[in-house]
Each structure stands twice: as C-alpha cells, then as structure tokens.
Design a protein around this motif. Sequence first.
Motif, PDB file in Angstrom:
ATOM      1  N   PRO A 178      40.715  38.557  39.215  1.00 31.83           N
ATOM      2  CA  PRO A 178      40.169  37.348  38.582  1.00 31.83           C
ATOM      3  C   PRO A 178      41.223  36.492  37.905  1.00 31.83           C
ATOM      4  N   GLY A 179      42.285  37.105  37.418  1.00 32.17           N
ATOM      5  CA  GLY A 179      43.291  36.349  36.686  1.00 32.17           C
ATOM      6  C   GLY A 179      44.051  35.353  37.541  1.00 32.17           C
ATOM      7  N   VAL A 180      44.053  35.512  38.854  1.00 29.21           N
ATOM      8  CA  VAL A 180      44.795  34.581  39.721  1.00 29.21           C
ATOM      9  C   VAL A 180      43.852  33.799  40.627  1.00 29.21           C
ATOM     10  N   ALA A 181      42.527  33.998  40.485  1.00 37.46           N
ATOM     11  CA  ALA A 181      41.561  33.349  41.365  1.00 37.46           C
ATOM     12  C   ALA A 181      41.535  31.844  41.138  1.00 37.46           C
ATOM     13  N   ASP A 182      41.298  31.105  42.212  1.00 39.15           N
ATOM     14  CA  ASP A 182      41.199  29.649  42.139  1.00 39.15           C
ATOM     15  C   ASP A 182      39.948  29.254  41.349  1.00 39.15           C
ATOM     16  N   SER A 183      40.010  28.115  40.696  1.00 39.71           N
ATOM     17  CA  SER A 183      38.919  27.693  39.799  1.00 39.71           C
ATOM     18  C   SER A 183      37.623  27.391  40.539  1.00 39.71           C
ATOM     19  N   LEU A 184      37.703  27.187  41.849  1.00 36.51           N
ATOM     20  CA  LEU A 184      36.487  26.923  42.620  1.00 36.51           C
ATOM     21  C   LEU A 184      36.152  28.072  43.570  1.00 36.51           C
ATOM     22  N   ASN A 185      36.910  29.156  43.465  1.00 35.57           N
ATOM     23  CA  ASN A 185      36.728  30.274  44.394  1.00 35.57           C
ATOM     24  C   ASN A 185      36.202  31.490  43.643  1.00 35.57           C
ATOM     25  N   PRO A 186      35.239  32.221  44.209  1.00 38.85           N
ATOM     26  CA  PRO A 186      34.662  33.356  43.484  1.00 38.85           C
ATOM     27  C   PRO A 186      35.623  34.521  43.366  1.00 38.85           C
ATOM     28  N   ALA A 187      35.407  35.324  42.353  1.00 39.37           N
ATOM     29  CA  ALA A 187      36.121  36.593  42.180  1.00 39.37           C
ATOM     30  C   ALA A 187      35.133  37.710  42.470  1.00 39.37           C
ATOM     31  N   ILE A 188      35.669  38.895  42.746  1.00 38.48           N
ATOM     32  CA  ILE A 188      34.819  40.052  42.975  1.00 38.48           C
ATOM     33  C   ILE A 188      35.285  41.175  42.056  1.00 38.48           C
ATOM     34  N   GLY A 189      34.389  41.666  41.215  1.00 39.39           N
ATOM     35  CA  GLY A 189      34.743  42.724  40.280  1.00 39.39           C
ATOM     36  C   GLY A 189      34.467  44.095  40.865  1.00 39.39           C
ATOM     37  N   GLY A 190      34.738  45.114  40.059  1.00 36.26           N
ATOM     38  CA  GLY A 190      34.482  46.478  40.508  1.00 36.26           C
ATOM     39  C   GLY A 190      35.723  47.308  40.695  1.00 36.26           C
ATOM     40  N   ALA A 191      36.897  46.713  40.471  1.00 33.56           N
ATOM     41  CA  ALA A 191      38.155  47.452  40.588  1.00 33.56           C
ATOM     42  C   ALA A 191      38.827  47.530  39.225  1.00 33.56           C
ATOM     43  N   GLU A 192      39.825  48.371  39.137  1.00 32.34           N
ATOM     44  CA  GLU A 192      40.689  48.430  37.957  1.00 32.34           C
ATOM     45  C   GLU A 192      42.039  47.845  38.348  1.00 32.34           C
ATOM     46  N   SER A 193      42.522  46.917  37.546  1.00 31.27           N
ATOM     47  CA  SER A 193      43.770  46.240  37.890  1.00 31.27           C
ATOM     48  C   SER A 193      44.935  46.813  37.102  1.00 31.27           C
ATOM     49  N   PHE A 194      46.127  46.720  37.719  1.00 37.02           N
ATOM     50  CA  PHE A 194      47.359  47.095  37.022  1.00 37.02           C
ATOM     51  C   PHE A 194      48.406  46.015  37.251  1.00 37.02           C
ATOM     52  N   SER A 195      49.417  46.047  36.436  1.00 37.22           N
ATOM     53  CA  SER A 195      50.441  44.994  36.453  1.00 37.22           C
ATOM     54  C   SER A 195      51.503  45.250  37.519  1.00 37.22           C
ATOM     55  N   SER A 196      51.983  44.116  38.082  1.00 35.07           N
ATOM     56  CA  SER A 196      53.135  44.146  38.982  1.00 35.07           C
ATOM     57  C   SER A 196      54.238  43.225  38.475  1.00 35.07           C
ATOM     58  N   ASP A 197      54.133  42.827  37.191  1.00 30.40           N
ATOM     59  CA  ASP A 197      55.059  41.841  36.638  1.00 30.40           C
ATOM     60  C   ASP A 197      56.233  42.463  35.899  1.00 30.40           C
ATOM     61  N   GLY A 198      56.407  43.783  36.007  1.00 29.53           N
ATOM     62  CA  GLY A 198      57.529  44.447  35.351  1.00 29.53           C
ATOM     63  C   GLY A 198      57.195  44.819  33.921  1.00 29.53           C
ATOM     64  N   ASP A 199      57.901  45.822  33.418  1.00 29.67           N
ATOM     65  CA  ASP A 199      57.631  46.257  32.039  1.00 29.67           C
ATOM     66  C   ASP A 199      58.703  45.811  31.067  1.00 29.67           C
ATOM     67  N   GLY A 200      59.662  45.010  31.540  1.00 30.60           N
ATOM     68  CA  GLY A 200      60.732  44.539  30.661  1.00 30.60           C
ATOM     69  C   GLY A 200      61.747  45.607  30.343  1.00 30.60           C
ATOM     70  N   LYS A 201      61.619  46.753  30.961  1.00 30.35           N
ATOM     71  CA  LYS A 201      62.552  47.851  30.685  1.00 30.35           C
ATOM     72  C   LYS A 201      63.170  48.341  31.994  1.00 30.35           C
ATOM     73  N   ASP A 202      62.543  49.361  32.556  1.00 29.75           N
ATOM     74  CA  ASP A 202      63.116  49.994  33.751  1.00 29.75           C
ATOM     75  C   ASP A 202      62.502  49.500  35.053  1.00 29.75           C
ATOM     76  N   LEU A 203      61.297  48.964  34.986  1.00 31.61           N
ATOM     77  CA  LEU A 203      60.580  48.605  36.204  1.00 31.61           C
ATOM     78  C   LEU A 203      60.604  47.092  36.417  1.00 31.61           C
ATOM     79  N   GLU A 204      61.022  46.696  37.615  1.00 31.32           N
ATOM     80  CA  GLU A 204      61.242  45.281  37.924  1.00 31.32           C
ATOM     81  C   GLU A 204      59.933  44.569  38.268  1.00 31.32           C
ATOM     82  N   PRO A 205      59.892  43.252  38.029  1.00 25.59           N
ATOM     83  CA  PRO A 205      58.714  42.473  38.412  1.00 25.59           C
ATOM     84  C   PRO A 205      58.742  42.130  39.905  1.00 25.59           C
ATOM     85  N   VAL A 206      57.571  41.856  40.446  1.00 25.58           N
ATOM     86  CA  VAL A 206      57.442  41.306  41.802  1.00 25.58           C
ATOM     87  C   VAL A 206      57.387  39.790  41.662  1.00 25.58           C
ATOM     88  N   ASP A 207      58.177  39.082  42.495  1.00 25.57           N
ATOM     89  CA  ASP A 207      58.202  37.626  42.348  1.00 25.57           C
ATOM     90  C   ASP A 207      57.787  36.888  43.621  1.00 25.57           C
TER      91      ASP A 207
END
Length: 644
Positions: free
Chosen positions: A533-562
């Motif tokens: 839902p956090g990246v869904a378009d403002s006119l496009n529906p989202a679908i719930g029911g999953a658990e999300s995790f981050s891919s943006d890096g932790d600022g320490k050892d794990l790199e972000p996806v760009d």
Amino acid sequence: MADLQKRSEWYRQRGNTMDEVLGVLDAPAWSGLAADAFRQRLRVVRDAARVASTRHSEAGAASKGWAQALFTLQHKADNALEEAVQAQADLAAAQAAQAALAGDHTALLDALEALQRTYSTYANAAPPAGTPAPTGLELAAARRQAETVGDELSRAGRSVEEAQQWLDQARRDAQAAQAEYKHEEDTFVRTMGDTLSGALEHATAPDLKQYTSAVGKLTSIEKLDTATVSPLMGVLSRLTPAELKLLLAGDPSLVQQFWEHPPAPEMVAGWWNGLTPEVRTALIQAAPGIFGNLPGLPYSDRDRANRISYKEAMKDPNLTAEQRAVLDKMKRALNPPADDVPVQVVAFNLYAKPPMVAVGYGDLDACENTTWCASGMGFGAKDALDSWSDAAKNLWNTQKYRMGVGSPGVIACLEYDNPDVVGVNFRDAAKKGASRFAAELDGNAAARAVFGPGPAPITVTAHSYGTTMAACALTLTHTPVDAFVMVGSAGIDITLVPSLAAVHAGNIYTTAATGDHLAPLGSAVSGRAEPNPGVADSLNPAIGGAESFSSDGDGKDLEPVDGHNPLGTKGSSKPGGLGNAEPSEDHGYFDPNTQALFNIAATTSGQPNKVNGGLTDTGAAAAEHNRQVTENIDRLSRQTGLGR
C-alpha cells in the motif's frame, strides 16, 4: 532412370491415399489419444512418402543428366584419342623425313666442300692429266642443290615441331576430358547420395506389433473414468518403455501435452514408487522429455532424464537462436552456489515456445526446506537463465550462511512465457503459467511425502510479474506452501486472485523498495491490486493480507535496493532505465548484503523473527488506501462531469 521415376510416382500415390484416409478419420469421426497417435503417425508416413517421391524424381533427373554428360564426355575423349593417334603418326613420319633429309644434307655439304676445294685449286692452273676440274656452273649447281635440301630439312624440322605440338594438345585434351569425367562422376555420386539420403526416413513401419499394441492400449485408456484417472496417467501406467518410445516417435507433441497437462503429482509419485529401478531407467531412456519434466518424480530421476535431453540438445544442428541462447546460459546456471553443492536440472523444455527451464541448488530430495523462485517480466530462460540462477544461488548462500539452514534447496524456476513490457499489462501469461507452476509445487510435496525422508517446508518467492503468476498458481495448488514472498510485485490480478486469503500459503510476505518505481507503475498501468500500500498509485487499489518488510537498507550492514531488477548492473553507480528498472551495482533485490535478500532468506526459511526491520501487517494500510482511492475517483469524476 525409369525405375526411379516409377518409384517416385508410387510414393506420390501412397501419400495421396494416406491424405484421403486422414480426411476420413479426422475429428469428430474419431477422437482421443489413440486417434491423435494414429493420425500423427499417418501424417509422418505420408510426409515421408512425399519426400521419397520428390527425392526419387530428383534422383531420376540426376541420372538423366549424368547420362547426357557421360555421352558428351565420351565423344570428347574419343576425339582426343583420334587426334593423339594421328598426331603420333604425323610426328613419326616427320621425324623420319627429318632424319633422312639430315643425312642427305650432310652428304651434299661434304660434296660441295670437296668441289669448292678442287675448284679453288685449279682456278688458275691446269689440273693433272686425268683429274677432272669442276666448272663454275657445276659448283653453282651443287650449291643450289645443297641449299634446296637445307630448306627441305628446315621444313621437316618445323613439321616435327608442329606434330609434337599437336600431340601435346591431344594429350591435354584427353587429360581434360578425363578430369571433367571425374568431376561429373563425383557430382553425380554426391547428388544421388544427397537426393536419396533419408528418402525413406520414417516411411518404413515401426515394429508393427509394439505400435499396434500401443494404439490398442490408448484406445482402452480412453474408456477409463477420466474423473479419477487422467488419460496421460493411463499412458504412463499402461505402456511399456518400448511402446512409449514408439508412440513419441510418431507423435512428439505428446511431450508438450505432458508439460501443459501433467497427471496429478500424487498419482505419479505413487505409480513411480511401485516401479523397479530397472523399469525407471528404461522409461527415462525411452522418454527423457516426459520424465525429466514430470511433477511427482524424485528430483534425482528428473535430473537424470533432463541431463540426457540436455546432451542431445547440445548436438542438435537445427537449434533456433533462442534455443542456443538458453544452452549458452545453461553452462553458467549449472555452476553450484558453493563447492560440493549438488545442482539438479529440475525442468528442461528447450523445444517449448519459448524454451523453459528450472535449475535447483542443493539435494532437493533431502533438503531441509525448498524455495521456488519465480521470475518476472523479461526474465525468461532465453534472456535471463544466467542472472536469475545467480539470484537463486545468492538466496541459497544467504539461507545457508546467514540464516543457518543446514541443507537448503533453492530452485530458479523459468517455466512460463515471461511477458515483455506490453504483455506485462495483461493476465494471459500469468494464467497460462500458473497451472504449470502449481503442478510443480504439488509435485514437490508429493515427491517428499512418497520418497522421503518426509515432508519438508516448501516456500515460494516471486519477483515482479512472477508475483502475479505465482499468486494465481497458489490458488490452484492442493497442498499449501509454508510461505509466499512477493518482491517488487507488479500487482495481483483480482479476477484471478480475489483476495490473498485465496492463496494457499501459511504466511504471505511482501516488499517494495522506495527506489523501485517500476513495480508500482506496472500495477497501476495494468489495473492490478498493489500488495504494498505504501507505494500504490492514488487511483489504483491495494490488496491487504500480507506482512511487509523493508528493502531500503538498515543504515548499518545491509544495503538498500535502488531499482527494480533482481541484480544490480555491474559498473553502475546509480539506477537507470524506466522507473529505475536497472539498480546500481550490488543494489538489486537479490544481491548479497542487501536488506531485501536478508529478509527474503529469513521469510523463506521459516525464520520471520530474523527479519531485519520487523514485519508490518498491510491490512489496515490497504483498507485506508482503498478508501482514499474511492474518494479520489469520486472527486475526479465530479471534476470531469462524469459523476453524479
């Protein structure tokens, strides 16, 4: 020549007769597996008869041409021989005349010299009594006679030269005729070989007893209750290896039927379990294209069969550019993720359109857990077998060395027609690929349950449009998987998957990197529901029911996806392409040391407690997003005059 033409006509008539038979026996007059097998075999024999007719006709034409060339060359050779004989005779005569004239000329010159001395001696004195002295006239006459003979000798010399040249030319003509004859002969032999080679291929009948037995069994199979036993399962259980091999020779399309509509994996596993090792080996050798790709078999047996198909394909001179590309990438895919790690060819369908392949890492028959990796847009075997297999190897290593899994199993699966940038906007590829992927997942469960060492967790991770396909597949499976992990999803088609509750998975996870602009664009353009839902378009529906995790890096050892693709672009320091399709080096979802891969490994190995950055339920965010979408659409409708 006449015999070849007669044979050509005979084959032509037989081909026409078989065409008439095919017309009579076409559906709906006769349908089913037996009908398909018989008609396919008849088509092969008909086509072979027509080829034989054409090639025998060509052979007759070649024979006629050779006969004409032989006549012409024989005439040339005869002329050359006659010329040589005549030249030899003329040369001998000229040489004899030259020899005779040379003797006469020498004698005349000696006589002339003697007359000249006598004439000179007595030019101013009287000769002794009784000694004749030549007169000037006599001396002149002797000189003229010597000159005349000298001229004749010169002409004789020229005649010898001419006769020798004539003889040399006659010899050259004879040699040229001989060389031309040899060339024409070689050409004729080669033409006949090329023309008749394979002229009767497939035209001869197979072992009639075994073939008719196979067709008879197919007829009886069609009488079975198809609600409980599929016809293809009947083919497996009723036919001997020799009969199956003959059936495939007559109808190669049967391999694709097994690929697209495999029998129930649990039935396959039970049947295979009841066979002796010798029968299993015979079946694999008779039909590697079927058994290498048959869900429900042990992966060691599938690997054996697919290695046979792979080796045969390497020797095929008629491969397309796509097929050659797959074989080139296969070399890299077969490299293990680490030393001494087994690599198994799970699926190898090079002759599908497009080619489809799956390669597994680890002992898939005994591993602690198995993760299936479904690729996305533009990542089919012909384009990305090498890079997607690298992504799977990275996941294997992360599960093994960072999650502590003792013996992971990871499969790089490219078993559907991955869409391009146009096809990605439609559901067709997902719907077609889903049934095959579902069969593979059920086959995994069936093989572990029947062949041991017992059931083990099965998880799925999918990228991009692969999430669209895999979500649909997981509504079709009979055995739920333990986890489904969506990565950079291109959206869920709610006409195929009305909610994530319809997905047969114990746990469902999702992730989308902030730098990946292509994934939400894909879901928005296609109208599919966005699981993040956090990246869904403002006119496009989202679908719930999953658990999300981050891919943006932790600022320490794990790199972000760009960016969007599974792996970053080598040598690139920033993302590029439409919607950041191409991440920078080492910043793709499946690159080592990214937060995304770490969390994918945690969720696919049954260790959600290790997810870096934690998990967030998407239900509430999806509901709120959809409420806002409704308001946005209503507001837009009022502004454009389309609303009430």
